[in-house]
Write a protein that holds these residues in place. Structure first.
Motif: not given
Length: 297
Positions: A5-9, A13-14, A76-83
């Motif tokens: 995971p790269r949550s901060a990035a 982005r999100l 966007l849902l995938e970005m939110a999951k990682k975030a």
């Protein structure tokens, strides 16, 4: 090789994407808050990245922003999951590498299975209980005054991490399923008595009872009457991870050092079997005949 995971990035982005989508739709934060019956501060926290957005909230926002393309929605849902994965990189100086590796993935887990033999698990602790146990382990009261301030500063940072981890359990949507099994002795240890603060344990027990009422949280206790059992090997956590992060992760913490692995499926399966064995012999908090729990009700 499994993805990390790269949550901060991802969160940066999100939040940038969401701000652009809102302005492109000609909306202010106040407009969004009014239409969704949210507070404006909630919209602001989401856009600043101070509050990870849940799947439900994101799906509520996208129609306002005229986003209906399935591929864009899925992205966007995938970005939110990682975030939503917590960023604990700033704590490298106070935690072991293996524990930080575990924290990277804890926020992405679909299912957490945690057996604890010594103390209330970190995500279930109150601030007071966390602080008391950390101070006891570090023997703060026996330290020279010149060393005490630095150690207490580290303790406060660790308390903050435990409170951040708790947020995984408290999400209103997309909540992780979390199962905890605690050794009975944990609940009989009157943490706080050593400092003349018996209310610390009472508050902790009350907090456990409240968390146990949550639909995604299951807290059970392994009675002392169980006798010898495989949990005597020590505490452990198994995280079941979604794609694309690979298989389950096993984390073990003991006096010999920390271990986390996703590359030994047989080892992970062994501890899943141990957890299932212990769960079959555990009871609920309500079933446990413990005066401290009754006094906390």
């Amino acid at each position: 090789m499994t993805e990390r995971p790269r949550s901060a990035a991802e969160r940066r982005r999100l939040t940038r994407r969401l701000r652009h989508l809102r302005t492109d739709a000609g909306l202010t934060q106040a407009d969004v808050a009014n239409q969704l019956d949210w507070s404006q501060s909630k919209v602001n926290r989401i856009e600043l990245g101070e509050s990870a957005i849940t799947r439900t909230d994101l799906l509520a926002l996208l129609p306002l922003y005229h986003v209906d393309d399935p591929e864009t929605v899925a992205e966007l849902l995938e970005m939110a999951k990682k975030a939503r994965q917590q960023n604990f990189g700033e704590y490298r100086s106070i935690f072991a590498k293996e524990f930080l590796h575990f924290l990277e993935f804890e926020g992405l887990a679909n299912h957490i299975k945690h057996y604890e033999s010594n103390v209330v698990p970190g995500p279930l602790q109150t601030k007071e209980y966390a602080r008391a146990t950390l101070r006891a382990v570090r023997m703060v009261d026996l330290l020279p005054a010149r060393d005490r301030r630095e150690v207490e500063a580290v303790i406060e940072r660790k308390v903050r991490v435990r409170m951040e981890r708790k947020q995984l359990l408290l999400q209103e949507s997309d909540a992780v399923k979390a199962e905890f099994i605690l050794n009975e002795g944990i609940l009989r240890r009157a943490v706080g008595a050593e400092s003349g603060q018996p209310e610390i344990m009472t508050g902790q027990l009350r907090h456990l009872a409240e968390l146990a009422e949550m639909p995604n949280v299951d807290i059970r206790v392994l009675p002392s009457s169980t006798g010898a059992h495989p949990g005597l090997r020590g505490s452990f956590v198994v995280l079941e991870l979604p794609e694309p992060y690979g298989d389950s992760l096993l984390y073990i913490e003991n006096t010999a050092g920390d271990l986390s692995t996703r590359d030994q499926p047989d080892k992970v399966d062994e501890f899943v079997k141990i957890f299932d064995y212990l769960r079959a012999r555990a009871v609920t908090l309500a079933d446990l005949d413990l005066p401290l729990i009754r006094s906390a009700d």
